[in-house]
Design a protein around this motif. Structure first.
Motif, PDB file in Angstrom:
ATOM      1  N   CYS A 162     -64.146  53.447  23.569  1.00 14.82           N
ATOM      2  CA  CYS A 162     -65.364  53.833  22.847  1.00 14.82           C
ATOM      3  C   CYS A 162     -66.289  52.620  22.704  1.00 14.82           C
ATOM      4  O   CYS A 162     -65.977  51.527  23.169  1.00 14.82           O
ATOM      5  CB  CYS A 162     -65.014  54.409  21.485  1.00 14.82           C
TER       6      CYS A 162
ATOM      7  N   GLU B 162     -66.868  50.771  20.323  1.00 11.01           N
ATOM      8  CA  GLU B 162     -66.336  49.642  19.548  1.00 11.01           C
ATOM      9  C   GLU B 162     -65.662  48.618  20.471  1.00 11.01           C
ATOM     10  O   GLU B 162     -65.349  47.508  20.046  1.00 11.01           O
ATOM     11  CB  GLU B 162     -65.318  50.136  18.512  1.00 11.01           C
TER      12      GLU B 162
ATOM     13  N   HIS C  98     -59.045  54.906  23.906  1.00 11.13           N
ATOM     14  CA  HIS C  98     -58.461  56.052  23.190  1.00 11.13           C
ATOM     15  C   HIS C  98     -57.810  57.017  24.184  1.00 11.13           C
ATOM     16  O   HIS C  98     -58.237  57.110  25.335  1.00 11.13           O
ATOM     17  CB  HIS C  98     -59.550  56.817  22.451  1.00 11.13           C
TER      18      HIS C  98
ATOM     19  N   CYS D  99     -60.125  53.369  13.957  1.00 13.55           N
ATOM     20  CA  CYS D  99     -61.272  52.920  14.746  1.00 13.55           C
ATOM     21  C   CYS D  99     -62.543  53.454  14.097  1.00 13.55           C
ATOM     22  O   CYS D  99     -62.616  54.644  13.774  1.00 13.55           O
ATOM     23  CB  CYS D  99     -61.156  53.420  16.186  1.00 13.55           C
TER      24      CYS D  99
ATOM     25  N   CYS E  14     -65.160  54.491  15.202  1.00 17.54           N
ATOM     26  CA  CYS E  14     -65.827  55.589  15.911  1.00 17.54           C
ATOM     27  C   CYS E  14     -65.383  56.948  15.398  1.00 17.54           C
ATOM     28  O   CYS E  14     -66.032  57.960  15.661  1.00 17.54           O
ATOM     29  CB  CYS E  14     -65.568  55.492  17.410  1.00 17.54           C
TER      30      CYS E  14
HETATM   31 ZN   LIG Z   1     -63.032  54.204  18.855  1.00 14.17          ZN
END
Ligand SMILES: [Zn+2]
Length: 436
Positions: free
Chosen positions: A253, A255, A260, A318, A320
């Motif tokens: 993602c 970040e 993931h 996370c 996200c």
């Molecule tokens: Zn993430």
């Protein structure tokens, strides 16, 4: 998020759903897979009850790619793990192996749909949005990566397939069609920076804001990634799959803190000790070889399949909002060398060497002196200098010292002039064995 209700589901709820899928998957293979009926019964598992639940998965033996492949015969070219009839198979991919007969990977319509769903989640994690343009460089037609191309369509991207083999054509598409995103191997992304520099072009001025890398480890190594981000003026995120299990199972993602599990619900991930095969606990900061099991596969499911990918794994939250664990591949068993009992991945050597930029070009070649995995020190490593940089003993010594402190490996560093080591438009060769 492509499917927020799935991707942000609390992980313990996911595990419950997976537990039910797992029981059904085991029952399916026991009923239909000649390969698993034999393999599991040899391990004392003849019924779904013997197998137990997902928490007991380590009761099952590990599955090696070679043993599955060994069951393929001219009469049964796919192998004894095939669970469905000819009429139920919607697609058959081949692995891109360079020697011998390829492995065939059959998929039912539902399997294919799950593959595309997982891939789409993985790639969408990078932040690509419907309506944006993406240039792809995969010559993927017959190969598993072909399913990824369907994932781009699923996300709603405007897809510009260019393929590898024509850098001119690729760069023209980037210049004229203004894509927001390109997808390629990290080696090719690095190669294009040199290609552009040779022609006085600056890719930072191009429209590309995201560089998605996949196909080999390296795109997540900090120094290598920084070099790509700086040169492209774009954010770099990676994706990873394995042909036998699924395309682009994992995707990073925005970040940029590991990939993931986009294929959550379809695939269960474990870690093992690569030497002993013992299961390792999934916890934040854990590492080991990734072992994957299908949960909802129909055509030719695999259970506890050894990927040969060595990963680090994180379970921490996370920002996200995706709740799956995240991984970073640090190398593949196939590339690993053991020097005086220490595991050395060539991509890790490259990462250490990259910290010496701008004096080095970033290209390295490990040249093991002995056949096989085990090597005596010092390990010969060729390090290519940057353009117009002269070889200095001090630099070679400093690199050897850093390799020793970072990787606990004694290396003999040979500095070679700019342009000496081979460039790749696909995957980099980091190890060269002497002809014996
Ligand atoms: Zn993430």
């Amino acid at each position: 998020m492509l499917e927020p209700e799935v991707e942000s589901r609390p992980w313990d709820e996911q595990v419950e759903l997976d537990a039910a899928s797992y029981r059904a998957q085991v029952a399916w293979v026991l009923e239909r897979s000649e390969f698993y009926r034999e393999k599991l019964s040899a391990a004392g598992i003849s019924s779904p009850e013997d197998a137990g639940g997902l928490e007991d998965i380590s009761r099952l033996p590990l599955t090696e790619k070679s043993e599955v492949k060994a069951t393929a015969t001219p009469e049964k070219p796919i192998g004894a793990h095939l669970c469905v009839g000819r009429e139920d198979i919607a697609r058959i991919y081949s692995t891109s192996g360079t020697t011998g007969t390829p492995s065939y990977i059959p998929l039912t319509k539902g399997d294919l749909d799950n593959w595309v769903t997982g891939s789409a989640r993985s790639y969408a994690a990078s932040g690509v949005q419907a309506g944006e343009r993406i240039v792809s460089t995969y010559n993927a037609g017959p190969f598993v990566a072909g399913a990824v191309l369907d994932a781009f369509e699923r996300i709603g991207l405007s897809h510009i397939p260019v393929g590898t083999g024509s850098t001119e054509r690729l760069m023209l598409a980037v210049e004229l069609l203004d894509p927001e995103t390109v997808v390629l191997t990290p080696s090719y992304a690095a190669y294009l920076l040199e290609w552009a520099a040779d022609r006085g072009k600056d890719l930072r001025g191009a429209s590309v804001r995201r560089v998605l890398v996949a196909g080999e480890p390296g795109g997540g190594e900090p120094a290598f990634r920084a070099k790509l981000e700086e040169g492209w003026g774009a954010k770099v995120t990676e994706a990873m799959g394995i042909g036998d299990i699924g395309a682009s199972l994992w995707g990073e993602c925005e970040e940029q803190d590991g990939m993931h599990l986009g294929a959550r619900g379809f695939v269960h991930a474990e870690l093992i000790d690569p030497e002993s095969g013992e299961a390792r606990e999934i916890s934040d900061g854990a590492s080991g070889e990734l072992v994957l099991s299908h949960l909802q596969h129909r055509a030719a499911p695999l259970l506890r399949f050894r990927t040969r990918d060595h990963v680090e794994l994180w379970t921490s939250k996370c920002p996200c909002g995706r709740t799956s664990p995240r991984v970073r591949c640090v190398g593949r068993t196939d590339d690993m060398l053991i020097v005086r009992g220490v595991n050395v991945f060539p991509s890790a050597v490259r990462e250490v060497v990259n910290a010496f930029a701008p004096k080095v070009s970033g290209h390295i070649l490990v040249r093991p002196g002995a056949p096989g995995v085990k090597q005596e020190p010092p390990l010969p490593v060729a390090v290519e200098l940057a353009q117009d940089v002269a070889a200095e003993v001090e630099l070679a010594e400093a690199i050897a010292e850093r390799l020793r402190s970072a990787l606990v490996v004694q290396a003999r560093v040979e500095l070679v002039p700019w342009g000496t080591l081979q460039r790749s438009e696909y995957k980099s060769k980091l190890v060269e064995r002497a002809r014996l």
